[in-house]
Scaffold this active site. Structure first.
Site, PDB file in Angstrom:
ATOM      1  N   HIS B 116       0.986  -1.669   0.175  1.00 26.35           N
ATOM      2  CA  HIS B 116      -0.067   0.200   0.089  1.00 26.35           C
ATOM      3  C   HIS B 116       0.416   1.086  -0.117  1.00 26.35           C
ATOM      4  CE1 HIS B 116      -3.106   2.598   1.903  1.00 26.35           C
ATOM      5  NE2 HIS B 116      -3.349   2.193   1.466  1.00 26.35           N
ATOM      6  N   ASP B 192       3.235  -4.876   8.139  1.00 31.28           N
ATOM      7  CA  ASP B 192       1.754  -4.106   8.172  1.00 31.28           C
ATOM      8  C   ASP B 192       0.643  -5.175   8.314  1.00 31.28           C
ATOM      9  OD1 ASP B 192       0.235  -2.443   5.265  1.00 31.28           O
ATOM     10  OD2 ASP B 192      -0.659  -3.193   7.324  1.00 31.28           O
ATOM     11  N   GLN B 195      -4.794  -5.722   6.488  1.00 32.51           N
ATOM     12  CA  GLN B 195      -5.869  -6.350   5.926  1.00 32.51           C
ATOM     13  C   GLN B 195      -5.888  -7.472   6.790  1.00 32.51           C
ATOM     14  OE1 GLN B 195      -7.830  -5.641   4.484  1.00 32.51           O
ATOM     15  NE2 GLN B 195      -6.985  -4.072   4.138  1.00 32.51           N
ATOM     16  N   LYS B 218     -10.116  -0.251  10.645  1.00 31.41           N
ATOM     17  CA  LYS B 218     -10.611  -2.063  10.042  1.00 31.41           C
ATOM     18  C   LYS B 218     -10.829  -3.512  10.831  1.00 31.41           C
ATOM     19  CE  LYS B 218      -7.593  -0.853   6.523  1.00 31.41           C
ATOM     20  NZ  LYS B 218      -7.892  -0.211   5.449  1.00 31.41           N
ATOM     21  N   CYS B 356      -5.155   2.707  -4.011  1.00 35.05           N
ATOM     22  CA  CYS B 356      -3.676   2.838  -3.042  1.00 35.05           C
ATOM     23  C   CYS B 356      -2.152   1.489  -3.377  1.00 35.05           C
ATOM     24  CB  CYS B 356      -3.450   3.036  -1.860  1.00 35.05           C
ATOM     25  SG  CYS B 356      -4.975   4.639  -1.534  1.00 35.05           S
TER      26      CYS B 356
END
Lengths: 128, 399
Positions: B116, B192, B195, B218, B356
């Protein structure tokens, strides 16, 4: 809205003309000889349009082409716009308003699709 | 898991029963329990934290710190290893600036082609200032090329920063393998987890990463709040990113000294209600049961991939084990924007664009995709509605 109303609205937007222009855009080509070239894109959705114009000795559009990728509405919009500016002078092109361009499309444009419909027009705003 | 019972806990679905929300990779819906917790803060003990001696402030401080404790427990960390941030983007900017300043020309930082923008641009900007090299593990067949990764991560690699799950194509990356490669040469690892945070039972000790980031919105939390996890010794060595009140030990006109982590990184008045909301979101998720959530997501992801494969081209792996419920697809030659617009007219919310991840889109040779992503409140019926909507797209574009 119920299902029937949805269908009607979609049909109004995705008319035959729009679909045809998406699949067979007008003036989709690059110009090797041009006086003006500029690119704009809509980063939120991936529409990317570049317009090139060649003016003749009278100062009117002799040739125009557009390249890039985009949704049906942006492709239909830039197709109709590039057709509409043929034989126009710089001043006449600059006088074209957002509404003039939206009228070319002859379909209702919702708020979320305004940028698509006007992407070609925003490229021409760089004409000096 | 009884989806109807879950949906009942979200007022937005009561207010809009016909909407099929399939853009959870972008942001998730917020249950009433989270909104109530935030509202109670505003209506019963609204005060700043860590500063006042009166009851409101004391309760606000306690609730804020309890949220920190809940988060620590949720991911298997200690409370002082949890820094509240504004979200993943904020956290990654903190790391790129704070870690980047100790790098020099000749050093390299390894990222991937599927990152991203939040995990690319901060490192690009830091590399311009400090002169280190940026390397990218290539994407082949929608997966990271681990043979090349092994070559890229060498003795000059100082940091390896990568996503656990791609927000664009849903690929699940071999997190342990990458961390192992990095550990061989003592590189700092940054994961990261944006998700992945509701897909797995995260245990940062088992993962053994140095830093990890995720965002509240999220995981059914509010917007504007996120978490940076860092191993204690890593946070001790990291410089603050934002300077101001609350992150100091002493200040004179000549200079200042810093508080210990995590306070060192929480300068200024934080997103107090956001943190409290995030704590409530964690209670909400653990109340549903993380095992049940995992199972539900895996089952629905498989159904989504299965049903979509019948009607569209999936841009990503179709191998269940290597992908999550974030699915990018194309409907013939129809532009993703038109797909999303037509689906919206049918009350199905998906995302269209480059997500993104422009470098990834460029690598795949496309300008963007249509993307559907599942949440804990989605059901097979939602997937069926998506497929119906795609049928409408095909009808309109005569495919």
């Amino acid at each position: 809205m119920n299902a029937a109303e949805f269908d009607n609205e979609l049909d109004m937007v995705y008319k035959e003309m729009i679909l045809d222009l998406y699949r067979n855009p007008l003036n989709k080509k690059s110009l090797s000889d041009f006086d003006f070239m500029h690119r704009e894109f809509n980063p939120t959705c991936g529409d990317d349009i570049q317009i090139a114009i060649k003016f003749n000795e009278h100062g009117t559009v002799a040739d125009v082409g557009h390249m890039g990728t985009g949704c049906a509405i942006s492709q239909a919009g830039v197709s109709l716009l590039t057709d509409a500016i043929k034989n126009k002078s710089k001043e006449q092109i600059k006088q074209m308003s957002k509404d003039d361009v939206l009228e070319l499309l002859q379909i209702p444009i919702s708020h979320t699709r305004l940028k698509c419909a006007l992407l070609g027009w925003s490229v021409l705003q760089s004409l000096t | 898991m009884n989806i109807k019972n879950i949906k009942n806990q979200f007022s937005i679905f009561t207010n809009h029963p016909d909407v099929v929300y399939l853009d959870n990779a972008a942001s998730t819906q917020t249950p009433d329990a989270v909104l109530d917790a935030m509202n109670i803060y505003y209506t019963n003990y609204r005060a700043n934290i860590h500063r006042g001696l009166y009851s409101f402030s004391d309760l606000a401080t306690q609730t804020y710190e309890k949220a920190r404790d809940s988060i620590a427990k949720f991911i298997g960390a200690d409370s002082q290893e949890i820094v509240f941030t504004g979200g993943v983007t904020h956290g990654l900017n903190m790391l790129a600036a704070g870690l980047g300043k100790y790098l020099k020309p000749g050093d390299n930082v390894v990222l991937t082609e599927m990152e991203h923008h939040a995990n690319i641009i901060p490192w690009q900007e830091a590399s311009k200032i400090y002169g280190f090299e940026l390397r990218f593990i290539p994407v082949v067949d929608f997966k990271l090329d681990m043979d090349v990764a092994d070559q890229l991560i060498d003795e000059r690699t100082k940091i390896v920063s990568f996503t656990a799950i791609s927000n664009a194509i849903g690929t699940i990356n071999p997190v342990h393998e990458i961390i192992t490669l990095a550990k061989k040469i003592d590189a700092i690892t940054v994961v990261d987890y944006a998700q992945a945070i509701t897909s797995y039972n995260l245990d940062v000790r088992k993962l053994n990463c140095d830093f990890l980031v995720f965002s509240g919105h999220k995981m059914c939390g509010p917007t504007g709040i996120g978490v940076l996890y860092g191993k204690k010794e890593r946070l001790e060595a990291l410089d603050p990113f934002m300077y101001g009140g609350g992150m100091i030990r002493e200040v004179s006109l000549a200079g200042a000294s810093w508080a210990d982590a995590p306070a060192k990184f929480e300068g200024g008045t934080p997103n107090i209600s956001g943190a409290i909301g995030l704590g409530a979101a964690i209670d909400f998720l653990t109340g549903l049961g993380m095992e049940q959530i995992k199972e539900h997501r895996a089952g629905l992801a498989a159904y989504l991939v299965q049903e979509l494969s019948k009607v569209v081209n999936i841009i990503g792996n179709v191998d269940e084990a290597k992908r999550s419920g974030v699915v990018s697809f194309a409907v013939g030659d129809v532009h993703a924007h038109d797909v999303a617009d037509i689906l919206n007219s049918n009350n199905v919310a998906i995302r269209a664009g480059h997500h993104c991840a422009m470098p990834l889109m460029k690598k795949l040779g496309i300008s963007g995709t249509a993307r559907a992503s599942i949440g804990i409140y989605n059901s097979k019926e939602d997937v069926n509605r998506l497929v119906q909507g795609i049928g409408k797209v095909k009808e309109i574009f005569k495919i």
